[in-house]
Write an enzyme that holds these catalytic residues in place. Structure first.
Site, PDB file in Angstrom:
ATOM      1  N   CYS A   1      32.644  47.274  46.129  1.00 48.29           N
ATOM      2  CA  CYS A   1      33.916  47.991  46.272  1.00 48.29           C
ATOM      3  C   CYS A   1      34.837  47.473  45.177  1.00 48.29           C
ATOM      4  CB  CYS A   1      34.500  47.796  47.666  1.00 48.29           C
ATOM      5  SG  CYS A   1      34.724  46.062  48.139  1.00 48.29           S
TER       6      CYS A   1
ATOM      7  N   ARG B   1      39.151  56.623  43.164  1.00 47.16           N
ATOM      8  CA  ARG B   1      38.917  55.400  42.396  1.00 47.16           C
ATOM      9  C   ARG B   1      37.519  55.414  41.781  1.00 47.16           C
ATOM     10  NH1 ARG B   1      40.328  50.227  45.825  1.00 47.16           N
ATOM     11  NH2 ARG B   1      40.181  49.246  43.773  1.00 47.16           N
TER      12      ARG B   1
END
Length: 271
Positions: A228, A175
């Site tokens: 995050c 990611r």
């Protein structure tokens, strides 16, 4: 390990049998919505739900924006949280979903003096032959605690350049690199950030690595900010710094899901 932030299953068993048992909060996240019909709890534990109790409505501020101070105060009071009673939080993902978020919100943000995460979560509890029960505990009484919230533990998106320092991205490496993005509409990372996937804080058993190993591995800088996807697993990286006995990064609570709401903000991919 830093005993002020982690508790072993055996230590928790002993304290639950003592004269002043801790308040135990179940912070597990169940994907797909709802809870499994066979959900079982640590004895006496109360639910603290990520979506309902630890987040405001998704939108401005990302997928899991922090609730208002007033709403979170009411949540803590409804569970009988007081500074005089120790608190233990647990999940079944080594603290990633969402015990570390609960630890950060109650200890770092709300300022409770004694909050610990069950190291290894439900699996460690079962391995220590801890009992699981079919129903959650009952709230014995509301508290009147009014926390003194520490907003210095946070960095807003418009403060990142001035106060953010070195950004640490707690998401999976794929990611971060922009190879895949299963949750948000845009892939990549905030320019200048470095990757520290939160799963790397744990041993294969799901327990935290030793304080010494974490201190050797964790990124260092005079000023650090963790983020995050939506401000949940970033708290796991912050918890790892606490376990290691290092100064804590701040939290960019909106994280990637907030950053990409403005299409003018730059996006990086790759390393």
């Amino acid at each position: 390990m830093n005993e002020s932030v982690l508790v072993t299953a055996e230590e928790l068993r002993q304290s639950l049998a003592g004269d002043r048992p801790p308040l135990v909060l179940d912070c597990r996240v169940f994907r797909g919505g709802g809870e499994p019909c066979d959900r079982r709890y640590l004895p006496g534990s109360l639910s603290l739900d990520l979506e309902r109790d630890m987040s405001a409505t998704p939108g401005q501020g990302g997928r899991h924006p922090l609730p208002s101070r007033e709403n979170f105060t009411a949540t803590l009071q409804a569970r009988g949280v007081t500074p005089e009673c120790s608190v233990v939080v647990y999940d079944d993902n080594g603290g990633q979903l969402a015990a570390a978020r609960a630890w950060w919100m109650i200890a770092c943000w709300a300022g409770h003096p004694d909050v610990r995460v069950l190291d290894g979560g439900v699996a460690a509890w079962e391995a220590a032959e801890g009992e699981l029960v079919a129903t959650a505990g009952e709230i014995e009484g509301w508290s009147h605690w009014s926390p003194s919230f520490n907003d210095d533990a946070l960095v807003a998106v418009d403060e990142l350049d001035e106060k953010g320092g070195q950004l640490i991205d707690a998401r999976a490496l794929a990611r971060f690199r922009g190879i895949e993005e299963p949750l948000d509409p845009v892939a990549g990372h905030i320019p200048g950030a470095i990757s520290r996937p939160c799963v790397e804080n744990l041993e294969p058993s799901g327990r935290f690595k030793s304080a010494r190993q974490l201190a050797d591995e964790l990124p260092r800088s005079e000023v650090l900010t963790a983020y995050c996807g939506s401000g949940v697993t970033a708290c796991h990286d912050i918890l790892a710094y606490a376990v290691a006995g290092l100064p804590l990064p701040r939290l960019y609570a909106g994280s990637w899901s907030d950053w990409i709401r403005d299409p003018s903000r730059p996006i990086a991919t790759g390393e």
